[in-house]
Scaffold this active site. Sequence first.
Site, PDB file in Angstrom:
ATOM      1  N   TYR A  51       0.935  -1.230  -0.058  1.00 23.97           N
ATOM      2  CA  TYR A  51       0.172   0.056  -0.126  1.00 23.97           C
ATOM      3  C   TYR A  51       0.615   1.474  -0.121  1.00 23.97           C
ATOM      4  O   TYR A  51       1.741   1.279   1.033  1.00 23.97           O
ATOM      5  CB  TYR A  51      -0.894  -0.054   1.140  1.00 23.97           C
ATOM      6  CG  TYR A  51      -1.809  -0.951   1.293  1.00 23.97           C
ATOM      7  CD1 TYR A  51      -2.317  -1.793   0.204  1.00 23.97           C
ATOM      8  CD2 TYR A  51      -2.598  -1.276   2.489  1.00 23.97           C
ATOM      9  CE1 TYR A  51      -3.547  -2.701   0.170  1.00 23.97           C
ATOM     10  CE2 TYR A  51      -3.492  -2.205   2.724  1.00 23.97           C
ATOM     11  CZ  TYR A  51      -4.088  -2.964   1.415  1.00 23.97           C
ATOM     12  OH  TYR A  51      -5.033  -4.010   1.645  1.00 23.97           O
TER      13      TYR A  51
HETATM   14  N1  LIG Z   1      -6.783  -8.050   1.346  1.00 25.03           N
HETATM   15  C1  LIG Z   1      -7.020  -7.211   0.434  1.00 25.03           C
HETATM   16  O1  LIG Z   1      -6.650  -7.950  -0.771  1.00 25.03           O
HETATM   17  C2  LIG Z   1      -7.584  -5.820   0.267  1.00 25.03           C
HETATM   18  C3  LIG Z   1      -8.258  -5.088  -0.891  1.00 25.03           C
HETATM   19  C4  LIG Z   1      -8.507  -4.015  -0.800  1.00 25.03           C
HETATM   20  C5  LIG Z   1      -8.656  -3.182   0.345  1.00 25.03           C
HETATM   21  N2  LIG Z   1      -8.095  -3.835   1.427  1.00 25.03           N
HETATM   22  C6  LIG Z   1      -8.188  -3.220   2.765  1.00 25.03           C
HETATM   23  O2  LIG Z   1      -9.294  -2.479   3.057  1.00 25.03           O
HETATM   24  C7  LIG Z   1      -9.477  -1.038   3.177  1.00 25.03           C
HETATM   25  C8  LIG Z   1     -10.750  -0.257   2.546  1.00 25.03           C
HETATM   26  O3  LIG Z   1     -10.684  -0.723   1.068  1.00 25.03           O
HETATM   27  P1  LIG Z   1     -11.204   0.396   0.076  1.00 25.03           P
HETATM   28  O4  LIG Z   1     -10.845   1.747   0.847  1.00 25.03           O
HETATM   29  O5  LIG Z   1     -10.499   0.212  -1.029  1.00 25.03           O
HETATM   30  O6  LIG Z   1     -12.895   0.234   0.320  1.00 25.03           O
HETATM   31  P2  LIG Z   1     -13.922   0.830   1.161  1.00 25.03           P
HETATM   32  O7  LIG Z   1     -13.464   0.896   2.588  1.00 25.03           O
HETATM   33  O8  LIG Z   1     -14.967   0.012   0.687  1.00 25.03           O
HETATM   34  O9  LIG Z   1     -14.232   2.344   0.644  1.00 25.03           O
HETATM   35  C9  LIG Z   1     -13.338   3.261   1.163  1.00 25.03           C
HETATM   36  C10 LIG Z   1     -13.454   4.589   0.335  1.00 25.03           C
HETATM   37  O10 LIG Z   1     -14.814   5.170   0.252  1.00 25.03           O
HETATM   38  C11 LIG Z   1     -14.873   6.633   0.303  1.00 25.03           C
HETATM   39  N3  LIG Z   1     -15.416   7.060   1.355  1.00 25.03           N
HETATM   40  C12 LIG Z   1     -15.220   6.530   2.859  1.00 25.03           C
HETATM   41  N4  LIG Z   1     -15.925   7.067   3.592  1.00 25.03           N
HETATM   42  C13 LIG Z   1     -16.605   7.949   2.898  1.00 25.03           C
HETATM   43  C14 LIG Z   1     -17.562   8.831   3.221  1.00 25.03           C
HETATM   44  N5  LIG Z   1     -18.021   9.027   4.590  1.00 25.03           N
HETATM   45  N6  LIG Z   1     -18.219   9.659   2.446  1.00 25.03           N
HETATM   46  C15 LIG Z   1     -17.756   9.649   0.917  1.00 25.03           C
HETATM   47  N7  LIG Z   1     -16.952   8.905   0.659  1.00 25.03           N
HETATM   48  C16 LIG Z   1     -16.400   7.937   1.439  1.00 25.03           C
HETATM   49  C17 LIG Z   1     -13.533   6.808   0.225  1.00 25.03           C
HETATM   50  O11 LIG Z   1     -12.815   6.837  -1.107  1.00 25.03           O
HETATM   51  P3  LIG Z   1     -12.764   8.239  -2.155  1.00 25.03           P
HETATM   52  O12 LIG Z   1     -12.780   9.590  -1.182  1.00 25.03           O
HETATM   53  O13 LIG Z   1     -11.909   8.046  -2.829  1.00 25.03           O
HETATM   54  O14 LIG Z   1     -14.122   8.283  -2.917  1.00 25.03           O
HETATM   55  C18 LIG Z   1     -12.572   5.771   0.867  1.00 25.03           C
HETATM   56  O15 LIG Z   1     -11.296   5.689   0.544  1.00 25.03           O
HETATM   57  C19 LIG Z   1      -8.108  -0.874   2.567  1.00 25.03           C
HETATM   58  O16 LIG Z   1      -7.516   0.600   3.016  1.00 25.03           O
HETATM   59  C20 LIG Z   1      -7.160  -1.719   2.826  1.00 25.03           C
HETATM   60  O17 LIG Z   1      -6.939  -1.828   4.209  1.00 25.03           O
HETATM   61  C21 LIG Z   1      -7.657  -5.109   1.553  1.00 25.03           C
END
Ligand SMILES: NC(=O)c1ccc[n+]([C@@H]2O[C@H](COP(=O)([O-])OP(=O)(O)OC[C@H]3O[C@@H](n4cnc5c(N)ncnc54)[C@H](OP(=O)(O)O)[C@@H]3O)[C@@H](O)[C@H]2O)c1
Length: 309
Positions: A51
Amino acid sequence: MRSIGTTDLSVFPISLGTNVFGWTADKETSFAILDAYVDGGGNFLDTADVYPYWATGESTSETIIGEWLASRRNRDSIVLATKVGMLEGLEGLAPATIRTAVEDSLRRLRTDYIDLYWAHVDDHDTPLVESLAAFDALIQEGKVRHVGASNYSAGRLAEALKISEAEGVARYVALQQPYNLVERGYEGELREVVAGEGLSSVPYFGLARGFLTGKYAPGVAVDSPRAGKAAEYLETVHGPRTVEALIELARERGAAPASVALAWLAAQPTVTAPIASARDLEQLRPLMEAAALTLGAEELAILDEASRP
Ligand SMILES: NC(=O)c1ccc[n+]([C@@H]2O[C@H](COP(=O)([O-])OP(=O)(O)OC[C@H]3O[C@@H](n4cnc5c(N)ncnc54)[C@H](OP(=O)(O)O)[C@@H]3O)[C@@H](O)[C@H]2O)c1
């Protein structure tokens, strides 16, 4: 607080995803997000050596977290999770790869132990027993406290657990996989294995990359590297229907749709702590509020129904 599997790891019900650090959140903002998360009772950080390598060409998330831990001197009150297996040049789970990767992560994180070390992806080219023995050695040395599996199939997870038992080596205590209201594939064989074996589910994409915050709508442009993928849910039948239900329930509860979406996920069987990320303090607020939001049976059923594909 909730326990990871049968371990002594006690975690806040929302894990802070940190792949935004150094990417859509600069260092100063990342520090502010970490401070606010901890001030609100949070203790469970999810990072990885990869990351956000795709954006910075470095393991910036671990580096920022390491600097923050050093400056706040709070390592012992944090449950720190990182991953091995996807960084360029350190792909897979061969013992030598695990050994190099853990030392690199420990150095960047400025700590001498990782609470939960995830196999980021399955590696079909390395016998499971060899990876598990390598993880076991790290546990014996005190560099890692527990290990988990991410992105494993049900069959491979069950096989790994069987090998751990037969060989007396480290056993995965949790599974990290995509799961949210509009992606419910986990609720089949995978969940059966997790439940049957007493593991924890720590799902990622809890907000479907931001779609479940309600900010995606036809004709609305969202400025985010996630927008392309997140907006694809608008083209499904269940996506818009789910967001409509979220917005209505959120209005009734005086909460944000993101809080309701995460509260639904946290209430699902086997789920210990959904992971979600925020790029600023405004986005973080609904994530923190989700931890205190308990949905009633009727509300859960409404979301269940609306999100069925
Ligand atoms: N194990 C794996 O293979 C794997 C894969 C992916 C992720 N992960 C982990 O999961 C975590 C979360 O993944 P993710 O960030 O891709 O997905 P997520 O949690 O489903 O989406 C989070 C994203 O949504 C938006 N957001 C969050 N809160 C918000 C709000 N209150 N209002 C408006 N937009 C909001 C932001 O993006 P924007 O501001 O860009 O819109 C934020 O970065 C990662 O950081 C990582 O630690 C693990």
